[in-house]
Design a protein around this motif. Structure first.
Motif, PDB file in Angstrom:
ATOM      1  N   PRO A 186       0.972  -1.235   0.081  1.00 54.69           N
ATOM      2  CA  PRO A 186      -0.007  -0.121  -0.069  1.00 54.69           C
ATOM      3  C   PRO A 186       0.710   1.368  -0.061  1.00 54.69           C
ATOM      4  N   PHE A 187       0.497   2.115  -0.787  1.00 53.36           N
ATOM      5  CA  PHE A 187       1.229   3.307  -0.958  1.00 53.36           C
ATOM      6  C   PHE A 187       1.477   4.213   0.124  1.00 53.36           C
ATOM      7  N   TRP A 188       0.337   4.805   0.578  1.00 53.63           N
ATOM      8  CA  TRP A 188       0.127   5.784   1.646  1.00 53.63           C
ATOM      9  C   TRP A 188       0.833   5.379   3.120  1.00 53.63           C
ATOM     10  N   LYS A 189       0.289   4.182   3.497  1.00 52.02           N
ATOM     11  CA  LYS A 189       0.642   3.553   4.698  1.00 52.02           C
ATOM     12  C   LYS A 189       2.292   3.351   4.840  1.00 52.02           C
ATOM     13  N   THR A 190       2.616   2.732   3.363  1.00 53.86           N
ATOM     14  CA  THR A 190       4.080   2.367   3.437  1.00 53.86           C
ATOM     15  C   THR A 190       5.008   3.602   3.514  1.00 53.86           C
ATOM     16  N   ILE A 191       4.746   4.505   2.822  1.00 56.74           N
ATOM     17  CA  ILE A 191       5.629   5.748   3.046  1.00 56.74           C
ATOM     18  C   ILE A 191       5.205   6.709   4.168  1.00 56.74           C
ATOM     19  N   GLY A 192       4.416   6.417   4.927  1.00 54.89           N
ATOM     20  CA  GLY A 192       3.937   7.202   6.227  1.00 54.89           C
ATOM     21  C   GLY A 192       3.368   8.205   6.151  1.00 54.89           C
ATOM     22  N   SER A 247      13.737   7.829   4.584  1.00 54.72           N
ATOM     23  CA  SER A 247      13.484   6.498   5.156  1.00 54.72           C
ATOM     24  C   SER A 247      14.859   5.648   4.786  1.00 54.72           C
ATOM     25  N   ALA A 248      15.045   5.787   3.519  1.00 55.72           N
ATOM     26  CA  ALA A 248      16.280   4.772   3.108  1.00 55.72           C
ATOM     27  C   ALA A 248      17.439   5.005   3.669  1.00 55.72           C
TER      28      ALA A 248
END
Length: 284
Positions: A119-125, A202-203
């Protein structure tokens, strides 16, 4: 006559040595992948950022290319000075940032979701921290934005400086002014936060730690804006302060949404000034 029965099993001492009390094989490949994954994500984060910069350089040029060809065929090959004073060319260049940001969003989406696997929005915070609710979070972001705007106004008033490239671009025409205000509100805050405080931060944080992530992301964000404000050290100082603040908020909250809201309010107030200043006589 007695019945002979088969033994239930071999006694433990008769088993081959390798079958007695042997630990299960260690997942060597899995542990190596776990150590390698953060560095792969760091590489992907850097490549994503680099792709966003390339898109920002080339897409507006491609969008303006048909008009450039039109000028070439009707007036001859234009020089840099002529293009810098051509209001239509400048307006088209600003409008070209919109497809740039849309393409950048596609790249970010592909990287974050790994091709629709996450999921995009959840993964990127892109959410509020669990420790604070939306109302409290928005109020804090508003206070930080107002403080940044006040400090920025003070620094630029004291520092002064000449007109920046962005000033000249905005002042070239009313359409250019409105297009700049639109981009600054509706596309730039979202795309820039997803790139810098989302993918890249994040990375770097997972691989090199929080301190390196805050420092590197803050400098990169401020660095890509230097060209727009190269003639004004005070404005560069304000952008650097904004970058550091946004990145620290990202580090402290662990989420991207608070940084986005601060960025949106900061740009939004300035966009209102940009759009309305010709009608009210406000300064740049």
């Amino acid at each position: 006559m007695t019945e002979e029965t088969e033994p239930a099993g071999l006694p433990e001492q008769s088993l081959p040595p390798q079958q007695i009390d042997q630990p299960p094989p260690q997942p060597i490949a899995t542990s190596e992948a776990a150590r390698t994954l953060p560095w792969v994500e760091l590489l992907m984060g850097i490549l994503t950022w680099f792709a966003s910069v390339l898109l920002l350089i080339f897409v507006p040029v491609i969008v303006a290319l048909p008009y450039f060809i039109y000028i070439w065929r009707t007036r001859g090959v234009p020089n840099a000075e002529a293009l810098a004073n051509d209001k239509t060319f400048l307006f088209i260049s600003i409008v070209g940032v919109v497809p740039t940001h849309l393409l950048t969003l596609v790249v970010i989406w592909l990287v974050v979701t790994r091709g629709r696997k996450r999921p995009f929005w959840k993964t990127i915070g892109f959410e509020w921290p669990k420790s604070i609710g939306p109302v409290t979070g928005f109020a804090l972001c508003l206070l930080i934005s107002v403080a940044l705007l006040a400090v920025g106004a003070l620094v630029t008033w004291v520092g002064g400086g000449g007109k920046t490239q962005l000033d000249l671009l905005v002042e070239s025409s009313i359409p250019a002014r409105l297009a700049t205000a639109f981009v600054a509100v509706f596309t730039a805050p979202l795309v820039e936060e997803l790139i810098y405080r989302g993918v890249l931060y994040s990375a770097v944080e997972r691989t090199l730690g929080t301190a390196v992530a805050v420092t590197s992301v803050s400098l990169l964000f401020a660095g890509v804006h230097v060209f727009q404000y190269i003639n004004n050290v005070a404005v560069i100082t304000v952008i650097t302060l904004l970058s550091i603040t946004l990145t620290l908020v990202r580090a402290y909250s662990g989420k991207v949404l608070p940084s986005f809201v601060i960025h949106l309010i900061f740009n939004g107030v300035q966009s209102v000034i940009i759009a309305l200043s010709p009608f009210f006589g406000w300064g740049s």
